[in-house]
Write an enzyme that holds these catalytic residues in place. Structure first.
Site, PDB file in Angstrom:
ATOM      1  N   PRO A 185       0.819  -1.218   0.000  1.00 15.76           N
ATOM      2  CA  PRO A 185       0.000   0.000   0.000  1.00 15.76           C
ATOM      3  C   PRO A 185       0.853   1.268   0.000  1.00 15.76           C
ATOM      4  CG  PRO A 185      -0.201  -1.178   2.099  1.00 15.76           C
ATOM      5  CD  PRO A 185       0.585  -2.052   1.189  1.00 15.76           C
ATOM      6  N   GLU A 244       2.632  -6.886   8.557  1.00 15.15           N
ATOM      7  CA  GLU A 244       2.869  -5.441   8.678  1.00 15.15           C
ATOM      8  C   GLU A 244       3.729  -4.905   7.544  1.00 15.15           C
ATOM      9  OE1 GLU A 244       1.769  -2.616  10.501  1.00 15.15           O
ATOM     10  OE2 GLU A 244       0.327  -4.262  10.635  1.00 15.15           O
ATOM     11  N   ARG A 290      -3.144  -8.429 -20.637  1.00 12.80           N
ATOM     12  CA  ARG A 290      -4.061  -8.071 -21.732  1.00 12.80           C
ATOM     13  C   ARG A 290      -3.444  -7.074 -22.713  1.00 12.80           C
ATOM     14  NH1 ARG A 290      -7.370  -4.061 -21.276  1.00 12.80           N
ATOM     15  NH2 ARG A 290      -9.242  -5.106 -22.005  1.00 12.80           N
ATOM     16  N   ASP A 300      -9.762   1.315 -24.747  1.00  9.29           N
ATOM     17  CA  ASP A 300     -10.047   1.118 -23.314  1.00  9.29           C
ATOM     18  C   ASP A 300     -10.026   2.433 -22.553  1.00  9.29           C
ATOM     19  OD1 ASP A 300     -10.227  -1.575 -23.500  1.00  9.29           O
ATOM     20  OD2 ASP A 300      -8.308  -2.008 -22.547  1.00  9.29           O
TER      21      ASP A 300
HETATM   22  N1  ADE Z   1      -1.040  -4.951   0.110  1.00  5.99           N
HETATM   23  C1  ADE Z   1      -1.931  -4.502   0.997  1.00  5.99           C
HETATM   24  N2  ADE Z   1      -2.638  -3.475   0.512  1.00  5.99           N
HETATM   25  C2  ADE Z   1      -2.172  -3.238  -0.766  1.00  5.99           C
HETATM   26  C3  ADE Z   1      -2.470  -2.305  -1.780  1.00  5.99           C
HETATM   27  N3  ADE Z   1      -3.409  -1.372  -1.624  1.00  5.99           N
HETATM   28  N4  ADE Z   1      -1.785  -2.375  -2.932  1.00  5.99           N
HETATM   29  C4  ADE Z   1      -0.820  -3.295  -3.094  1.00  5.99           C
HETATM   30  N5  ADE Z   1      -0.469  -4.215  -2.175  1.00  5.99           N
HETATM   31  C5  ADE Z   1      -1.145  -4.193  -1.009  1.00  5.99           C
END
Ligand code: ADE
Length: 248
Positions: free
Chosen positions: A93, A120, A158, A173
């Site tokens: 994330p 984590e 793709r 697209d």
């Molecule tokens: N792992 C946990 N959340 C994620 C996200 N939003 N994007 C990529 N990997 C992740």
């Protein structure tokens, strides 16, 4: 293209990778995906892949040794150039927001290594000395990098030449030209009193192309005006946007 995925849960990939377009691309030899269980690169009795964070705090951290070993096992026979040029992508994330542009860049490589984070996070030395890019699929946290890796693989595969037939090419697209895609209709021509726009049944291909382009702009302005700043627009597009922005 060869894609190697490092994960603690290879079984998660079975469904998505054994259906539809993806399966077809694999059977035609356009892409090959190999799943590698990070746990197989541990050497202790408990096959430990994670540990407590130094300094305390919640959650467990993926240890560096099995991850380095798994990537290096893939790279044993590679030339220095292959090593330098192959992206090692960590799904996290904290990564760069994934986009069609990033998908296109990744699709130009003959090989990709994807590393799925868990818990984590991963030991910082993996980020600093092994990973070449970090990708996030959105500003939310999911259980691990596996679903994110599936999203990235789907978007990349793709785009590979030959994966989509000419009749469903990716050129139109959403996001390809920085705009959302125009609306689509199929038969019947009238459904519950709602008609297909006349232009689409006119047979006039240049009018249809013009209408579709205009609709793309209208739709993007309505739903994702932020995209227009970065889209490829001509003077006529700019004029249309100005007109659309005027109060009716
Ligand atoms: N792992 C946990 N959340 C994620 C996200 N939003 N994007 C990529 N990997 C992740």
């Amino acid at each position: 293209m060869q894609i190697d995925i490092l994960t603690l849960f290879p079984e998660m990939f079975q469904g998505p990778f054994s259906t539809g377009l993806f399966q077809r691309a694999v059977s035609r030899g356009l892409v090959s995906v190999e799943l590698h269980n990070i746990r197989e690169y541990t050497h202790d009795r408990h096959r430990t892949v994670d540990d407590y964070p130094y300094g305390g705090g919640a959650g467990m951290i993926l240890k560096p040794e099995p991850i380095f070993e798994a990537v290096e096992a893939l790279q044993v026979d590679w030339s220095t150039r292959e090593k330098a040029e192959t992206p090692v992508v960590l799904l996290t994330p904290q990564g760069h927001p994934f986009s069609q542009q990033i998908a296109r860049k990744l699709s130009e490589h003959p090989r990709l290594i994807l590393l799925c984070g868990r818990y984590e996070g991963v030991d910082e030395r993996v980020r600093e000395h092994l990973v070449t890019e970090e990708i996030s699929i959105g500003d939310y946290v999911i259980g691990g990098g596996e679903l994110a890796a599936m999203v990235v693989v789907d978007a990349v595969v793709r785009l590979l030449p030959g994966v989509l037939g000419s009749e469903d090419s990716s050129e139109d697209d959403s996001h390809t030209a920085g705009l959302l895609e125009y609306p689509h209709y199929t038969r019947p021509p009238v459904f519950r009193g709602w008609s297909v726009p006349d232009v689409l049944v006119s047979g006039d291909h240049s009018r249809i192309a013009g209408w579709r382009h205009e609709q793309s702009i209208i739709r993007t302005l309505e739903r994702r005006p932020d995209l227009l700043d970065r889209a490829e627009l001509c003077v006529r597009d700019e004029e249309l946007i100005e007109r659309l922005k005027q109060p009716h």
